[in-house]
Design a protein around this motif. Structure first.
Motif, PDB file in Angstrom:
ATOM      1  N   ASN A   1      60.369 100.449  38.410  1.00  0.00           N
ATOM      2  CA  ASN A   1      60.159  99.972  37.098  1.00  0.00           C
ATOM      3  C   ASN A   1      59.075  99.171  36.683  1.00  0.00           C
ATOM      4  OD1 ASN A   1      60.600  98.960  34.162  1.00  0.00           O
ATOM      5  ND2 ASN A   1      62.555  97.832  34.527  1.00  0.00           N
ATOM      6  N   PRO A   2      58.066  99.897  35.983  1.00  0.00           N
ATOM      7  CA  PRO A   2      56.692  99.315  35.929  1.00  0.00           C
ATOM      8  C   PRO A   2      56.630  97.974  34.993  1.00  0.00           C
ATOM      9  CG  PRO A   2      56.905 101.584  34.672  1.00  0.00           C
ATOM     10  CD  PRO A   2      58.124 101.377  35.640  1.00  0.00           C
ATOM     11  N   ALA A   3      57.682  97.876  34.246  1.00  0.00           N
ATOM     12  CA  ALA A   3      57.657  96.724  33.583  1.00  0.00           C
ATOM     13  C   ALA A   3      57.793  95.349  34.433  1.00  0.00           C
ATOM     14  CB  ALA A   3      58.873  96.858  32.556  1.00  0.00           C
ATOM     15  N   GLY A   4      58.327  95.514  35.479  1.00  0.00           N
ATOM     16  CA  GLY A   4      58.436  94.487  36.483  1.00  0.00           C
ATOM     17  C   GLY A   4      56.921  93.997  37.163  1.00  0.00           C
ATOM     18  N   LEU A   5      55.915  94.669  36.833  1.00  0.00           N
ATOM     19  CA  LEU A   5      54.819  94.038  37.126  1.00  0.00           C
ATOM     20  C   LEU A   5      54.532  92.865  36.414  1.00  0.00           C
ATOM     21  CD1 LEU A   5      52.724  97.445  37.403  1.00  0.00           C
ATOM     22  CD2 LEU A   5      53.505  95.885  39.248  1.00  0.00           C
ATOM     23  N   ALA A   6      54.769  92.778  35.255  1.00  0.00           N
ATOM     24  CA  ALA A   6      54.340  91.755  34.277  1.00  0.00           C
ATOM     25  C   ALA A   6      55.069  90.329  35.034  1.00  0.00           C
ATOM     26  CB  ALA A   6      55.005  91.720  32.842  1.00  0.00           C
TER      27      ALA A   6
ATOM     28  N   GLN B   1      55.436  94.864  44.387  1.00  0.00           N
ATOM     29  CA  GLN B   1      54.450  95.960  43.989  1.00  0.00           C
ATOM     30  C   GLN B   1      55.254  97.130  43.990  1.00  0.00           C
ATOM     31  OE1 GLN B   1      53.353  93.151  45.580  1.00  0.00           O
ATOM     32  NE2 GLN B   1      51.960  92.381  43.892  1.00  0.00           N
ATOM     33  N   SER B   2      56.735  97.214  44.605  1.00  0.00           N
ATOM     34  CA  SER B   2      57.235  98.577  44.295  1.00  0.00           C
ATOM     35  C   SER B   2      57.844  98.732  42.935  1.00  0.00           C
ATOM     36  CB  SER B   2      58.413  98.348  45.458  1.00  0.00           C
ATOM     37  OG  SER B   2      59.344  97.424  45.004  1.00  0.00           O
ATOM     38  N   ALA B   3      57.552  97.728  41.985  1.00  0.00           N
ATOM     39  CA  ALA B   3      57.770  98.053  40.687  1.00  0.00           C
ATOM     40  C   ALA B   3      57.061  99.377  40.110  1.00  0.00           C
ATOM     41  CB  ALA B   3      57.384  96.720  39.935  1.00  0.00           C
TER      42      ALA B   3
ATOM     43  N   VAL C   1      66.221  98.125  39.521  1.00  0.00           N
ATOM     44  CA  VAL C   1      65.419  98.269  38.198  1.00  0.00           C
ATOM     45  C   VAL C   1      65.543  97.192  37.636  1.00  0.00           C
ATOM     46  CG1 VAL C   1      67.335  99.255  36.948  1.00  0.00           C
ATOM     47  CG2 VAL C   1      65.170 100.029  36.245  1.00  0.00           C
ATOM     48  N   ALA C   2      66.346  96.366  37.530  1.00  0.00           N
ATOM     49  CA  ALA C   2      66.227  94.938  36.732  1.00  0.00           C
ATOM     50  C   ALA C   2      66.043  93.876  37.599  1.00  0.00           C
ATOM     51  CB  ALA C   2      67.780  94.825  36.300  1.00  0.00           C
ATOM     52  N   VAL C   3      65.367  94.254  38.877  1.00  0.00           N
ATOM     53  CA  VAL C   3      64.841  93.088  39.776  1.00  0.00           C
ATOM     54  C   VAL C   3      63.382  93.490  39.687  1.00  0.00           C
ATOM     55  CG1 VAL C   3      64.815  92.203  41.957  1.00  0.00           C
ATOM     56  CG2 VAL C   3      67.069  93.073  41.131  1.00  0.00           C
TER      57      VAL C   3
ATOM     58  N   ALA D   1      63.665  96.803  48.299  1.00  0.00           N
ATOM     59  CA  ALA D   1      64.268  97.528  47.353  1.00  0.00           C
ATOM     60  C   ALA D   1      65.559  98.381  48.028  1.00  0.00           C
ATOM     61  CB  ALA D   1      63.743  98.296  46.238  1.00  0.00           C
ATOM     62  N   THR D   2      64.926  99.099  49.006  1.00  0.00           N
ATOM     63  CA  THR D   2      65.758  99.807  49.747  1.00  0.00           C
ATOM     64  C   THR D   2      67.004  99.017  50.349  1.00  0.00           C
ATOM     65  OG1 THR D   2      63.983 101.278  50.447  1.00  0.00           O
ATOM     66  CG2 THR D   2      65.760 101.556  51.827  1.00  0.00           C
TER      67      THR D   2
END
Length: 344
Positions: A68-73, A62-64, A56-58, A48-49
């Motif tokens: 953006n915790p929705a990315g965990l799904a 596990q940095s989600a 946020v849209a990627v 991400a860095t």
């Protein structure tokens, strides 16, 4: 279809209203340095860095938990991430996160962030070179996140967390929630992501360091001039951040994949800005990344970022991910991130 649209609209309204009601944002005041626990704004994950923090849209590792915790799904199986940041002023941050995809029941996991400041000398007016004592400071955040795909194209995630800060004998504790959504738009390869980070309580430093002796009447002799008292400390809000972004994959073949991302940020302690970044992946093994952070933010020291990633398949379905990121920080020089991930 109507039910899906209602869910999406409800999530968008919830996130937007929560952010703007709590931020008390004034357009001509940046509010820099007016929040507690500023370490919560330090990005996690070298991938991400390196992409300029446009993630946020990627949010596909596990940095989600941070972005953006929705990315965990989106993460299959079991995954573990270890992230180390060589921050400015010889400060180091370590981040550990793990997730487990339970299929139709969603994805659950945890994250842990800690700091390393090292020992510092205790100095006073009478002993400017040190009293012989040392003290340290620490930043800690622990969260348990959950995300689920409500439809084939829409996911939502929650990440409640505990925040702890200490310096010498004073400490403060806070509680916060991160909320995020991801939506695969009808336009091929375009994903919309939004998140609210650090929505929670205020923090107040308290402890023995604030204990002093007080003379209530300096003009009176014979009274007790050493009454124990505590210095009053104020409550400070957490750094609330609203992110909205788009990611686009113009090329996605068996050998080549290109991802472009852009994020817009609305923080409670600064002005709005944009992050942009991109990634090229060859054969799902080698990745090259780059980006630019804090576009249009006046006097920002954060600038371009670069990085790369390697993926190695081991026994069966076990894979190791190695990622590196370099972030230019202007007059503060730079900082580097190293991430190791294991998935199976």
């Amino acid at each position: 279809m109507k039910f899906r649209l209602l869910i999406i609209l409800f999530a968008l309204v919830l996130i937007s209203s929560t952010t703007f009601c709590q931020s008390d944002f004034v357009s001509n005041v940046s509010k820099k340095g007016t929040t507690a626990a500023p370490f919560l704004e330090i990005g996690q994950g070298a991938k991400a860095t390196a992409m300029g923090s446009a993630f946020v849209a990627v949010s596909d590792d596990q940095s989600a938990f941070f972005w953006n915790p929705a990315g965990l799904a989106k993460i299959d199986g079991v995954g573990i991430m270890f992230d180390h940041t060589n921050w400015i002023a010889d400060i180091a941050y370590n981040y550990i996160a793990a997730s487990y995809n339970m299929g139709g029941m969603g994805t659950i996991g945890f994250s842990f962030t800690s700091s390393s400041y090292g020992d510092m000398k205790v100095t006073t007016v009478d002993a400017p070179e040190g009293t012989g004592q040392v003290f340290t400071a620490s930043d800690i955040a622990f969260s348990i996140g959950y995300a689920i795909n409500l439809t084939d194209n829409f996911s939502i995630g929650f990440n409640p967390k505990i925040i702890y800060q200490s310096i010498w004998e004073d400490n403060a504790v806070g509680f916060a929630m991160d909320i995020g959504t991801l939506y695969k738009t009808p336009f091929d390869g375009i994903v919309l992501g939004m998140s609210v980070s650090n929505f929670g309580t205020k923090m107040q430093m308290q402890g023995n360091t604030s204990l002093v002796t007080y003379d209530p009447d300096l003009n009176t002799s014979g009274n007790n001039g050493k009454i124990p008292a505590y210095l009053s400390t104020d409550y400070w809000s957490l750094p609330l951040i609203f992110r909205v972004g788009l990611s686009y994959c113009p090329i996605s073949t068996e050998k080549h994949k290109v991802t472009i991302a852009v994020d817009a940020l609305h923080p409670s302690d600064n002005y709005e800005s944009l992050n942009v970044g991109g990634e090229y992946v060859f054969d799902d093994l080698i990745a090259i990344r780059g980006g630019y952070k804090s576009l249009f933010l006046t006097d920002s020291e954060e600038r371009f970022s670069l990085g790369f990633g390697l993926k190695q398949i081991l026994l069966g379905n076990i894979a190791i991910h190695l990622d590196y990121a370099y972030q230019d920080f202007g007059r503060l020089k730079d900082y580097q991130k190293f991430t190791v991930g294991i998935t199976f």
